[in-house]
Design a protein around this motif. Structure first.
Motif, PDB file in Angstrom:
ATOM      1  N   ALA A 170     -42.581  12.980 -77.576  1.00 48.86           N
ATOM      2  CA  ALA A 170     -43.654  12.465 -78.437  1.00 48.86           C
ATOM      3  C   ALA A 170     -44.869  11.996 -77.646  1.00 48.86           C
ATOM      4  N   SER A 171     -44.750  11.905 -76.324  1.00 49.72           N
ATOM      5  CA  SER A 171     -45.838  11.412 -75.471  1.00 49.72           C
ATOM      6  C   SER A 171     -46.737  12.561 -75.041  1.00 49.72           C
ATOM      7  N   THR A 172     -47.921  12.580 -75.565  1.00 49.96           N
ATOM      8  CA  THR A 172     -48.838  13.705 -75.358  1.00 49.96           C
ATOM      9  C   THR A 172     -49.217  13.938 -73.910  1.00 49.96           C
ATOM     10  N   ASN A 173     -49.177  12.906 -73.085  1.00 55.41           N
ATOM     11  CA  ASN A 173     -49.610  13.046 -71.696  1.00 55.41           C
ATOM     12  C   ASN A 173     -48.458  13.036 -70.700  1.00 55.41           C
ATOM     13  N   ASP A 174     -47.218  13.068 -71.158  1.00 55.63           N
ATOM     14  CA  ASP A 174     -46.072  13.058 -70.249  1.00 55.63           C
ATOM     15  C   ASP A 174     -45.752  14.494 -69.843  1.00 55.63           C
ATOM     16  N   PRO A 175     -45.936  14.835 -68.546  1.00 50.86           N
ATOM     17  CA  PRO A 175     -45.684  16.213 -68.103  1.00 50.86           C
ATOM     18  C   PRO A 175     -44.257  16.686 -68.398  1.00 50.86           C
ATOM     19  N   SER A 176     -43.319  15.780 -68.490  1.00 49.35           N
ATOM     20  CA  SER A 176     -41.930  16.169 -68.751  1.00 49.35           C
ATOM     21  C   SER A 176     -41.751  16.740 -70.148  1.00 49.35           C
ATOM     22  N   ARG A 177     -42.705  16.547 -71.033  1.00 50.28           N
ATOM     23  CA  ARG A 177     -42.573  17.108 -72.381  1.00 50.28           C
ATOM     24  C   ARG A 177     -42.587  18.629 -72.342  1.00 50.28           C
ATOM     25  N   LEU A 178     -43.057  19.198 -71.240  1.00 46.86           N
ATOM     26  CA  LEU A 178     -43.039  20.657 -71.114  1.00 46.86           C
ATOM     27  C   LEU A 178     -41.615  21.200 -71.087  1.00 46.86           C
ATOM     28  N   HIS A 179     -40.658  20.344 -70.791  1.00 51.92           N
ATOM     29  CA  HIS A 179     -39.258  20.764 -70.764  1.00 51.92           C
ATOM     30  C   HIS A 179     -38.646  20.767 -72.162  1.00 51.92           C
ATOM     31  N   HIS A 180     -39.432  20.423 -73.164  1.00 48.64           N
ATOM     32  CA  HIS A 180     -38.973  20.418 -74.553  1.00 48.64           C
ATOM     33  C   HIS A 180     -39.639  21.593 -75.268  1.00 48.64           C
ATOM     34  N   PRO A 181     -38.988  22.750 -75.288  1.00 48.61           N
ATOM     35  CA  PRO A 181     -39.636  23.940 -75.856  1.00 48.61           C
ATOM     36  C   PRO A 181     -39.920  23.840 -77.347  1.00 48.61           C
ATOM     37  N   SER A 182     -39.283  22.927 -78.031  1.00 54.27           N
ATOM     38  CA  SER A 182     -39.494  22.834 -79.481  1.00 54.27           C
ATOM     39  C   SER A 182     -40.581  21.817 -79.859  1.00 54.27           C
ATOM     40  N   THR A 183     -41.373  21.370 -78.886  1.00 58.12           N
ATOM     41  CA  THR A 183     -42.432  20.404 -79.168  1.00 58.12           C
ATOM     42  C   THR A 183     -43.491  21.030 -80.076  1.00 58.12           C
TER      43      THR A 183
ATOM     44  N   PRO B 277     -27.029   3.486 -84.180  1.00 57.98           N
ATOM     45  CA  PRO B 277     -26.235   3.324 -82.955  1.00 57.98           C
ATOM     46  C   PRO B 277     -25.561   4.580 -82.415  1.00 57.98           C
ATOM     47  N   LEU B 278     -25.440   5.634 -83.196  1.00 62.17           N
ATOM     48  CA  LEU B 278     -24.777   6.836 -82.702  1.00 62.17           C
ATOM     49  C   LEU B 278     -25.677   7.705 -81.824  1.00 62.17           C
ATOM     50  N   LEU B 279     -26.981   7.434 -81.845  1.00 65.76           N
ATOM     51  CA  LEU B 279     -27.895   8.191 -80.985  1.00 65.76           C
ATOM     52  C   LEU B 279     -27.796   7.640 -79.564  1.00 65.76           C
ATOM     53  N   THR B 280     -27.705   8.520 -78.584  1.00 64.89           N
ATOM     54  CA  THR B 280     -27.560   8.089 -77.197  1.00 64.89           C
ATOM     55  C   THR B 280     -28.901   7.657 -76.615  1.00 64.89           C
ATOM     56  N   LYS B 281     -28.830   6.810 -75.608  1.00 67.08           N
ATOM     57  CA  LYS B 281     -30.052   6.360 -74.946  1.00 67.08           C
ATOM     58  C   LYS B 281     -30.802   7.537 -74.327  1.00 67.08           C
ATOM     59  N   GLY B 282     -30.063   8.494 -73.776  1.00 63.11           N
ATOM     60  CA  GLY B 282     -30.697   9.673 -73.195  1.00 63.11           C
ATOM     61  C   GLY B 282     -31.474  10.472 -74.218  1.00 63.11           C
ATOM     62  N   SER B 283     -30.912  10.613 -75.405  1.00 61.50           N
ATOM     63  CA  SER B 283     -31.591  11.338 -76.475  1.00 61.50           C
ATOM     64  C   SER B 283     -32.854  10.603 -76.922  1.00 61.50           C
ATOM     65  N   ILE B 284     -32.763   9.305 -77.023  1.00 57.92           N
ATOM     66  CA  ILE B 284     -33.921   8.503 -77.444  1.00 57.92           C
ATOM     67  C   ILE B 284     -35.030   8.614 -76.403  1.00 57.92           C
ATOM     68  N   ARG B 285     -34.667   8.489 -75.131  1.00 56.43           N
ATOM     69  CA  ARG B 285     -35.669   8.624 -74.064  1.00 56.43           C
ATOM     70  C   ARG B 285     -36.313  10.003 -74.100  1.00 56.43           C
ATOM     71  N   ALA B 286     -35.499  11.032 -74.338  1.00 58.17           N
ATOM     72  CA  ALA B 286     -36.029  12.392 -74.405  1.00 58.17           C
ATOM     73  C   ALA B 286     -37.021  12.536 -75.560  1.00 58.17           C
ATOM     74  N   HIS B 287     -36.743  11.889 -76.681  1.00 59.29           N
ATOM     75  CA  HIS B 287     -37.669  11.955 -77.816  1.00 59.29           C
ATOM     76  C   HIS B 287     -38.954  11.166 -77.544  1.00 59.29           C
ATOM     77  N   LEU B 288     -38.851  10.085 -76.786  1.00 58.43           N
ATOM     78  CA  LEU B 288     -40.073   9.365 -76.387  1.00 58.43           C
ATOM     79  C   LEU B 288     -40.938  10.247 -75.502  1.00 58.43           C
ATOM     80  N   VAL B 289     -40.306  10.970 -74.588  1.00 57.36           N
ATOM     81  CA  VAL B 289     -41.036  11.894 -73.709  1.00 57.36           C
ATOM     82  C   VAL B 289     -41.682  12.988 -74.552  1.00 57.36           C
TER      83      VAL B 289
END
Length: 174
Positions: free
Chosen positions: A57-70, A43-55
């Motif tokens: 982890a999604s190989t075809n989501d263009p927004s993953r490019l904003h995660h430099p540590s992928t 419960p301490l993880l925020t919804k925004g953080s969880i959504r960001a991790h889904l992005v």
């Protein structure tokens, strides 16, 4: 790098969720289901953080490019629609998006991100008084629809050319 709240990283916890669910190839799950699972178990993880991790982890989501540590180990999911995911199948699905492309492809990618983000907005509607927003665009829309939070009776003057500029100015005052 973000701060770590639990002994496990959010990436590790996402992998644990998939194992616990015993997701099979082709089986689709929703972001809402994942958010609920995280709320119930971590419960301490925020919804925004969880959504960001889904992005991320999604190989075809263009927004993953904003995660430099992928990393390649993050290639877990394939986004099949707004807020809908399944397991990524190497060799069957397109190669993962991992680095920014040059030229016209960047412009096409950015346009695709904007259209996709707008189609996903209904899933991420913020409730009155919320302080969590996935994108700045979400905050702008929220403020435009709830100006009375800033000042009772405040209303938005709409000039189609200046709406984005005005909302950006409102957001930057916070």
């Amino acid at each position: 790098m973000g701060r770590q709240i639990y002994e496990k990283t959010a990436r590790e916890i996402l992998k644990d969720m998939l194992l616990e669910w015993d997701i099979q190839p082709g089986q689709v799950f929703t972001a809402a289901r994942a958010l609920q699972w995280f709320t119930d178990h971590w419960p301490l993880l925020t919804k925004g953080s969880i959504r960001a991790h889904l992005v991320q982890a999604s190989t075809n989501d263009p927004s993953r490019l904003h995660h430099p540590s992928t990393k390649a180990s993050d290639d877990l999911l394939f986004k099949v629609g707004p807020g809908q995911y399944r397991l990524y199948v190497a060799g069957q699905d397109p190669a993962p998006i991992r680095e920014l492309v040059k030229g016209d492809a960047v412009q096409q990618l950015e346009q695709g991100e904007e259209q996709e983000a707008e189609s996903d907005l209904s899933e991420f509607e913020a409730e009155p008084g919320s302080s969590e927003f996935l994108l700045e665009k979400d905050l702008q829309r929220y403020l435009a629809e709830n100006l009375s939070i800033i000042e009772p009776g405040l209303c938005l003057y709409i000039d189609e050319d200046d709406v984005r500029t005005m909302l950006t100015a409102v957001v930057s005052t916070f």
